[in-house]
Design a protein around this motif. Structure first.
Motif, PDB file in Angstrom:
ATOM      1  N   ALA A   1       0.835  -1.210   0.000  1.00  8.57           N
ATOM      2  CA  ALA A   1       0.000   0.000   0.000  1.00  8.57           C
ATOM      3  C   ALA A   1       0.863   1.250   0.000  1.00  8.57           C
ATOM      4  CB  ALA A   1      -0.930  -0.010   1.208  1.00  8.57           C
ATOM      5  N   GLU A   2       1.907   1.270   0.814  1.00  8.96           N
ATOM      6  CA  GLU A   2       2.810   2.422   0.820  1.00  8.96           C
ATOM      7  C   GLU A   2       3.498   2.550  -0.532  1.00  8.96           C
ATOM      8  OE1 GLU A   2       6.005   4.233   3.916  1.00  8.96           O
ATOM      9  OE2 GLU A   2       6.473   2.233   3.140  1.00  8.96           O
ATOM     10  N   ARG A   3       3.922   1.439  -1.102  1.00 12.66           N
ATOM     11  CA  ARG A   3       4.559   1.462  -2.416  1.00 12.66           C
ATOM     12  C   ARG A   3       3.605   2.027  -3.469  1.00 12.66           C
ATOM     13  NH1 ARG A   3       6.869  -4.031  -5.370  1.00 12.66           N
ATOM     14  NH2 ARG A   3       7.310  -3.114  -7.435  1.00 12.66           N
ATOM     15  N   TYR A   4       2.340   1.657  -3.375  1.00 10.16           N
ATOM     16  CA  TYR A   4       1.344   2.165  -4.315  1.00 10.16           C
ATOM     17  C   TYR A   4       1.211   3.681  -4.189  1.00 10.16           C
ATOM     18  CZ  TYR A   4      -3.267   3.404  -6.090  1.00 10.16           C
ATOM     19  OH  TYR A   4      -4.301   4.027  -6.745  1.00 10.16           O
ATOM     20  N   LEU A   5       1.094   4.185  -2.966  1.00  3.82           N
ATOM     21  CA  LEU A   5       0.928   5.617  -2.766  1.00  3.82           C
ATOM     22  C   LEU A   5       2.149   6.391  -3.252  1.00  3.82           C
ATOM     23  CD1 LEU A   5      -0.764   5.683   0.756  1.00  3.82           C
ATOM     24  CD2 LEU A   5      -1.842   6.069  -1.466  1.00  3.82           C
TER      25      LEU A   5
ATOM     26  N   GLY B   1       4.162   5.516  -5.513  1.00  2.00           N
ATOM     27  CA  GLY B   1       4.122   5.476  -6.970  1.00  2.00           C
ATOM     28  C   GLY B   1       3.180   6.505  -7.557  1.00  2.00           C
ATOM     29  N   ARG B   2       2.192   6.959  -6.758  1.00  2.00           N
ATOM     30  CA  ARG B   2       1.281   8.020  -7.182  1.00  2.00           C
ATOM     31  C   ARG B   2       1.779   9.394  -6.755  1.00  2.00           C
ATOM     32  NH1 ARG B   2      -2.454   6.191 -10.720  1.00  2.00           N
ATOM     33  NH2 ARG B   2      -3.757   7.976 -10.171  1.00  2.00           N
ATOM     34  N   GLY B   3       2.993   9.449  -6.201  1.00  2.00           N
ATOM     35  CA  GLY B   3       3.543  10.712  -5.750  1.00  2.00           C
ATOM     36  C   GLY B   3       3.062  11.144  -4.383  1.00  2.00           C
ATOM     37  N   ILE B   4       2.312  10.310  -3.713  1.00  2.00           N
ATOM     38  CA  ILE B   4       1.706  10.665  -2.432  1.00  2.00           C
ATOM     39  C   ILE B   4       2.622  10.241  -1.292  1.00  2.00           C
ATOM     40  CG2 ILE B   4      -0.243  10.201  -0.886  1.00  2.00           C
ATOM     41  CD1 ILE B   4      -1.941   9.777  -3.453  1.00  2.00           C
ATOM     42  N   VAL B   5       3.049  11.208  -0.498  1.00  2.00           N
ATOM     43  CA  VAL B   5       3.907  10.943   0.655  1.00  2.00           C
ATOM     44  C   VAL B   5       3.237  11.563   1.867  1.00  2.00           C
ATOM     45  CG1 VAL B   5       6.173  11.242   1.684  1.00  2.00           C
ATOM     46  CG2 VAL B   5       5.967  10.976  -0.803  1.00  2.00           C
ATOM     47  N   LEU B   6       2.822  10.714   2.804  1.00  2.00           N
ATOM     48  CA  LEU B   6       2.087  11.166   3.978  1.00  2.00           C
ATOM     49  C   LEU B   6       2.879  10.867   5.241  1.00  2.00           C
ATOM     50  CD1 LEU B   6      -1.445   9.849   2.950  1.00  2.00           C
ATOM     51  CD2 LEU B   6      -0.592  12.186   2.735  1.00  2.00           C
ATOM     52  N   SER B   7       2.559  11.571   6.288  1.00  2.00           N
ATOM     53  CA  SER B   7       3.222  11.351   7.573  1.00  2.00           C
ATOM     54  C   SER B   7       2.882   9.961   8.103  1.00  2.00           C
ATOM     55  CB  SER B   7       2.767  12.411   8.575  1.00  2.00           C
ATOM     56  OG  SER B   7       3.150  12.065   9.886  1.00  2.00           O
ATOM     57  N   ILE B   8       3.834   9.357   8.804  1.00  2.00           N
ATOM     58  CA  ILE B   8       3.585   8.041   9.391  1.00  2.00           C
ATOM     59  C   ILE B   8       2.555   8.117  10.509  1.00  2.00           C
ATOM     60  CG2 ILE B   8       5.878   7.140   8.818  1.00  2.00           C
ATOM     61  CD1 ILE B   8       6.706   7.713  11.707  1.00  2.00           C
ATOM     62  N   SER B   9       2.214   9.352  10.928  1.00  2.00           N
ATOM     63  CA  SER B   9       1.234   9.514  11.995  1.00  2.00           C
ATOM     64  C   SER B   9      -0.206   9.471  11.483  1.00  2.00           C
ATOM     65  CB  SER B   9       1.461  10.839  12.734  1.00  2.00           C
ATOM     66  OG  SER B   9       1.276  11.947  11.866  1.00  2.00           O
ATOM     67  N   GLU B  10      -0.381   9.432  10.149  1.00  6.52           N
ATOM     68  CA  GLU B  10      -1.740   9.337   9.611  1.00  6.52           C
ATOM     69  C   GLU B  10      -2.361   8.008  10.020  1.00  6.52           C
ATOM     70  OE1 GLU B  10      -3.207  11.754   8.398  1.00  6.52           O
ATOM     71  OE2 GLU B  10      -1.884  13.011   7.184  1.00  6.52           O
TER      72      GLU B  10
END
Length: 349
Positions: free
Chosen positions: A140-144, A146-155
């Motif tokens: 799931a992280e790899r997918y995001l 790959g879409r350019g989406i980088v979110l905080s690990i606190s989400e």
């Protein structure tokens, strides 16, 4: 020929008793002509969902369509959603119970099966979220990324399930696939539903299936929230339909709380958090999207909230993020933000 225990055979048998199935699982609806009319597949009151009760012109009994959101399926979906079930075995067992068919053999001595989720999809959503895992280091992280989406690990809204049940609505065939699980929550943080995005096991984006994204649960008024503070006022926020659209904005403006409502109709009914003064709405060009934006803007105005549209340069904000890059997207957004919200963007240069 489909086996007696297959999904397609169960759906066909249920279709032979379509009205009885509707009276049992869609009790908030009513009979009208050759259709059962109800609000949606979760048994909400209303008139947008139509279930065909008798086969006509080669069209099978038990098939349904929800005109409000375009969803469609058969009576196995009705049992799954109205009862809040997650695993196909549970759905099949409930269908067999209704049809008075034999259940599969009991579990071996000492093995225990989890009790069915209580009626109502929010409980099923909470259960599926609970058995999923954090996305760090997963497909799931790899997918995001790959879409350019980088979110905080606190989400806290996102999880990964390595084998989430998926059923093809046309063939009735079932399989398990890895999935990104996004929690839909109320403003107090309680999970009321979720959105599943099935992924390609080889890491090549979404799974190659007909409908790789589906939602369940109590969605109206709620959303996939990223960055919603607990118990604090939210003076400025953004909202839109799609999760990836809103996650893209969150990537560029990591201090801005955002909500993905999962559809235009649900966007129109989003509940505003306490203290909201400005609402940025991510534009969507189709007719349903425009209706959702207009209705949400109207409701915001009635609540004394200034609603401002954010428009992408390409098809949507994830297209902008992937093809133009975060720096370009931030610059594009800077001209659309109120001057006092410039702090939401990263420093230029």
């Amino acid at each position: 020929m489909a086996s007696k225990n297959s999904a397609s055979e169960l759906a066909r048998r249920l279709g032979e008793h379509a009205e009885a199935v509707c009276r049992e699982y869609l009790s908030n609806g009513h009979h009208s002509g050759n259709y059962w009319i109800v609000g949606d597949v979760r048994n909400t009151r209303g008139r947008s969902m139509h279930v065909r009760l008798e086969a006509v012109g080669g069209k099978a009994a038990g098939k349904w369509v929800d005109e409000a959101n375009g969803q469609h399926g058969d009576l196995l979906d009705v049992i799954e959603q109205s009862c809040g079930l997650v695993d196909f075995r549970e759905v099949a067992d409930e269908a067999r119970r209704f049809l008075s068919m034999p259940l599969p053999p009991p579990l071996p001595p000492g093995a225990q099966r989890k009790p069915d989720a209580a009626r109502g999809s929010p409980e099923a959503a909470r259960r599926l979220f609970a058995i999923s895992q954090p996305i760090a280091g997963t497909l799931a992280e790899r997918y995001l990324v790959g879409r350019g989406i980088v979110l905080s690990i606190s989400e806290r809204a996102l999880r990964f399930h390595p084998g989430c049940y998926y059923r093809d609505l046309v063939t009735g065939e079932t399989q398990t696939l890895p999935a990104l699980i996004a929690a839909v929550t109320s403003l107090d943080g309680r999970i009321t539903g979720l959105q599943r995005t099935w992924l390609d096991a080889g890491g090549n984006g979404k799974a190659p299936i007909a409908d790789p994204r589906r939602s369940l649960g109590n969605l109206l008024g709620n959303g996939v929230w990223l960055g919603l503070p607990s118990g604090a006022p939210v003076p400025v926020m953004a909202a839109g339909e799609g999760f990836e659209t809103m996650a893209s904005l969150r990537t560029v403006m990591p201090t801005l709380p955002v909500a993905a409502a999962t559809s235009a109709n649900h966007l129109a009914g989003l509940i505003f958090p306490f203290g909201c003064r400005r609402l940025y709405i991510a534009a969507d060009g189709d007719a349903a999207g425009r209706h959702g934006i207009e209705r949400l803007s109207q409701r915001a105005g009635e609540a004394g909230i200034l609603a401002l549209a954010l428009r992408p340069q390409l098809g949507d904000f994830n297209d902008d993020l992937r093809h133009l890059g975060p720096t370009h997207l931030a610059a594009w957004l800077s001209d659309q933000l109120a001057p006092e919200d410039a702090r939401l963007l990263p420093p230029s240069g």
